[in-house]
Design an enzyme around this catalytic site. Structure first.
Site, PDB file in Angstrom:
ATOM      1  N   ASN A  36       0.540  -1.390  -0.408  1.00 25.58           N
ATOM      2  CA  ASN A  36      -0.048  -0.382   0.220  1.00 25.58           C
ATOM      3  C   ASN A  36       0.854   1.194   0.221  1.00 25.58           C
ATOM      4  O   ASN A  36       1.716   1.204   0.921  1.00 25.58           O
ATOM      5  CB  ASN A  36      -1.199   0.039   1.166  1.00 25.58           C
ATOM      6  CG  ASN A  36      -0.020  -0.824   2.661  1.00 25.58           C
ATOM      7  OD1 ASN A  36       0.186  -0.879   2.255  1.00 25.58           O
ATOM      8  ND2 ASN A  36      -0.623   0.731   3.676  1.00 25.58           N
ATOM      9  N   GLU A  49      -2.815  -4.559  -3.304  1.00 25.89           N
ATOM     10  CA  GLU A  49      -3.297  -5.512  -4.191  1.00 25.89           C
ATOM     11  C   GLU A  49      -3.056  -5.299  -5.580  1.00 25.89           C
ATOM     12  O   GLU A  49      -2.941  -5.563  -6.433  1.00 25.89           O
ATOM     13  CB  GLU A  49      -4.660  -5.840  -3.846  1.00 25.89           C
ATOM     14  CG  GLU A  49      -4.903  -6.918  -2.039  1.00 25.89           C
ATOM     15  CD  GLU A  49      -4.824  -6.385  -1.152  1.00 25.89           C
ATOM     16  OE1 GLU A  49      -4.439  -5.279  -1.462  1.00 25.89           O
ATOM     17  OE2 GLU A  49      -5.401  -6.046  -0.200  1.00 25.89           O
ATOM     18  N   CYS A  84     -10.492  -4.658  -0.120  1.00 21.37           N
ATOM     19  CA  CYS A  84     -11.482  -4.057  -0.384  1.00 21.37           C
ATOM     20  C   CYS A  84     -12.160  -3.941  -1.722  1.00 21.37           C
ATOM     21  O   CYS A  84     -11.538  -5.620  -2.429  1.00 21.37           O
ATOM     22  CB  CYS A  84     -10.542  -2.757  -0.012  1.00 21.37           C
ATOM     23  SG  CYS A  84      -9.984  -1.609  -1.761  1.00 21.37           S
TER      24      CYS A  84
HETATM   25 ZN    ZN Z   1      -7.615  -2.157  -2.270  1.00 21.23          ZN
END
Ligand code: ZN
Length: 131
Positions: A36, A49, A84
């Site tokens: 991230n 991701e 997410c």
């Molecule tokens: Zn995500």
């Protein structure tokens, strides 16, 4: 899964402190990692991701087998960090329903959950809807 845990260490997360690492395996066996990357204005923040997917796609990869995901505060695995909704939709663009999503629960000893994209994003919107 070890590469996902290692990728957590590259996370840029000065605001949340939560580090996420991902390792995406392509059908040809190559692996792309991502972490991230946060931003002071928040909106440009991107998940690990998606970084893994976009790195792979930008290198010409289109066929994926599985992704391993690890997350936790301060780059220490702290239970499962599920992807997410936005990342699930990105997976939906490139992956079949049986694409594996390995959610790392613990580093030592290694514990994880094995899911499919179909489980995580049922009734998904996919490129098939635009054909
Ligand atoms: Zn995500």
């Amino acid at each position: 899964m070890r590469e996902a845990v290692h990728a957590m260490k590259s996370a840029y997360a000065p605001y949340s402190g939560y580090c996420v690492g991902a390792a995406l395996e392509c059908a040809d066996g190559t692996v792309y990692t991502g972490c991230n990357i946060e931003n002071a204005s928040y909106t440009p923040t991107v998940c690990g991701e998606r970084v893994a997917f976009f790195k792979a796609v930008s290198e010409g990869k289109r066929d994926f087998v599985r992704i391993a995901i690890a997350g936790g505060k301060g780059a220490v695995v702290e239970g499962i960090f599920p992807p997410c909704g936005v990342c699930r939709q990105v997976m939906s663009e490139f992956c079949r329903s049986d694409f594996e999503v390995l959610l790392i629960k613990n580093e030592e000893p290694l514990e994880y959950e094995d899911h499919t994209l179909a489980e995580l994003l049922p009734y998904r919107f996919s490129p098939d809807h635009l054909r």
